[in-house]
Design an enzyme around this catalytic site. Sequence first.
Site, mmCIF file in Angstrom:
data_model
loop_
_atom_site.group_PDB
_atom_site.id
_atom_site.type_symbol
_atom_site.label_atom_id
_atom_site.label_comp_id
_atom_site.label_asym_id
_atom_site.label_seq_id
_atom_site.Cartn_x
_atom_site.Cartn_y
_atom_site.Cartn_z
ATOM 1 C CG MET A 1 -8.954 6.824 6.305
ATOM 2 S SD MET A 1 -9.723 5.628 5.555
ATOM 3 C CE MET A 1 -10.173 4.281 6.951
ATOM 4 C CE LYS B 1 -7.477 -0.160 -1.735
ATOM 5 N NZ LYS B 1 -8.190 -0.022 -0.796
ATOM 6 C CG ASP C 1 -2.179 -0.891 1.176
ATOM 7 O OD1 ASP C 1 -2.288 -1.374 0.050
ATOM 8 O OD2 ASP C 1 -2.950 -1.095 2.106
HETATM 9 N N1 SAH Z 1 -4.480 -0.205 8.745
HETATM 10 C C1 SAH Z 1 -3.920 1.002 9.242
HETATM 11 C C2 SAH Z 1 -5.096 1.922 8.750
HETATM 12 C C3 SAH Z 1 -5.450 2.091 7.356
HETATM 13 S S1 SAH Z 1 -6.487 3.292 7.034
HETATM 14 C C4 SAH Z 1 -3.583 0.950 10.565
HETATM 15 O O1 SAH Z 1 -3.903 0.064 11.213
HETATM 16 O O2 SAH Z 1 -3.060 2.039 11.016
HETATM 17 C C5 SAH Z 1 -5.602 4.708 6.812
HETATM 18 C C6 SAH Z 1 -5.696 5.752 7.618
HETATM 19 O O3 SAH Z 1 -4.676 5.237 8.795
HETATM 20 C C7 SAH Z 1 -5.056 7.000 7.398
HETATM 21 O O4 SAH Z 1 -5.910 7.995 6.675
HETATM 22 C C8 SAH Z 1 -4.815 7.533 8.545
HETATM 23 O O5 SAH Z 1 -5.911 8.205 9.332
HETATM 24 C C9 SAH Z 1 -4.282 6.471 9.367
HETATM 25 N N2 SAH Z 1 -2.671 6.517 9.607
HETATM 26 C C10 SAH Z 1 -2.154 5.563 8.900
HETATM 27 N N3 SAH Z 1 -0.791 5.213 9.142
HETATM 28 C C11 SAH Z 1 -0.579 6.559 9.900
HETATM 29 C C12 SAH Z 1 0.619 7.761 10.680
HETATM 30 N N4 SAH Z 1 1.682 6.911 10.335
HETATM 31 N N5 SAH Z 1 0.085 8.237 11.220
HETATM 32 C C13 SAH Z 1 -1.231 9.043 11.384
HETATM 33 N N6 SAH Z 1 -2.024 8.329 10.945
HETATM 34 C C14 SAH Z 1 -1.938 7.346 10.193
#
Ligand code: SAH
Length: 480
Positions: A409, A294, A272
């Site tokens: 998100m 995505k 991703d």
């Molecule tokens: N599976 C991922 C989430 C995927 S959805 C997890 O467990 O973290 C994608 C969202 O995750 C982004 O829009 C944001 O809200 C959050 N996100 C992912 N990585 C991040 C990071 N390093 N810092 C802040 N938000 C993050």
Amino acid sequence: MPQSEETGRPARRPTATPPGRIAALAALPLFHKLDGRPVVVAGGTEGIAWKAELLAAAGARVRVFAPEPAEALVALSDAGTVALARRPWTPDDLRGAALAICDAGSEGEAAAFRCAARLAGVTVNIVDKPAYCDVQFGSIVNRSPLVIGISTDGAAPVFGQAVRARIEALLPEGFKRWAEAARSWRPAVQARELGFRARRVFWEAFTEKALREPDRAPTDADRDALFEALEQGRSGPGVGSVAFVGAGPGDPELVTLKAVRLLQSADVILYDDLVDPRILDLARREARRIGVGKRGHRASCAQDDIVAAMLAEAAKGARVVRLKGGDPAVFGRLGEEIAACRAAGLAYEVVPGITAAFGAAASLGLSLTHRRSARRLQFVTAHGQDGRLPEDLNWAALADPGATTVVYMGVRTMPALVARVLEAGLPGHTPAMVISSATTQAQSVLRSSVEGLPGLAGQLTEPGPSIIIIGPAAGEDGIA
Ligand code: SAH
């Protein structure tokens, strides 16, 4: 110089390229067979007790000479692991030994022991006195009969131990069982009188199985299946598989050992956008890396195309790693991708990762729960299928002043979300923060109250992913 008749130019015979030169080695690692052989250990310290135990584990008949043995030595003697003589060593004791080890109390004793060993023709090691040693102990990773020895030639033992810890972490415990199986299957393989090539194909298929399923104990059925595959000429690329692997929030140190292992044995990695490039660097060099980015509100790969690519690669026999940011089971459409694997009859596994909320909390030193003020922890997405704020969130739960809410998100729909939670009764002064690119160099934090959140929008110039944390846990002291 002979000339070619055809071209008139100097003739050149086909010549084999000489093998590459070997770079200098500080010491040659040889693996010492000690089973049933006598080994002399001189000295009574705790340190020497550990060596005596190690030698006994390698099958040696250990005789220890120590006028004043440490407790650990006495215990080894009581357990019958070593034979203990409570007296100083004499040159005669060394005769016929396969190896002699001494924890010398003085330079003089070291010199005398080495001299006695030389006269008796015995290989010698003096603890912490490399100048007197024929051989030195290294650090060991034990998956016997798979044994890995590590030496820095005394240059940096602590470094050697750190290297050992790394290898230890990378080699699953189960390798031991596969190495044992290899040993016990070897006669059956030999009995088949296979040619060199067929033998090699067998052991390659064996190795592939071991690397793929290290945690499962090999069975006779595995052996028979390998033989059958060999007979039918089916050895070669195995059946494909998919591993859904969490890449964590960014910092590569936050990925699991299992993730590293799978990355190092992957044929194809579908990753991703949110996956930090430094994590891809951990993968096997030959692995094909395919970005299936995505990201909300940007050019994206269609989910159907991602699933199709994943299934197509696995169908070709590839070990596919589906690498997802954070934890694969948190807002990662894992359910759909697993359903596709099931429907296609593909083996899959899930390796968890650290989700953004946990990465962010840890990097800020934040406790997400508190036994008085934050008894509920909830993760929500503020991005519905149509890109807008989902209508069907549980607003009463989100308005709970005793909860920590982490919104994924949620930056785009923040004003709408805030309006709804305030309407549902969450006090406007409830602490809140927006954390972007958590755990990476680019991490940034904006603090506010819930009602102040929409006002932060202008300051959010950082294009990285962001989460919003709402609740007492987001206060300055975490218990506001
Ligand atoms: N599976 C991922 C989430 C995927 S959805 C997890 O467990 O973290 C994608 C969202 O995750 C982004 O829009 C944001 O809200 C959050 N996100 C992912 N990585 C991040 C990071 N390093 N810092 C802040 N938000 C993050």
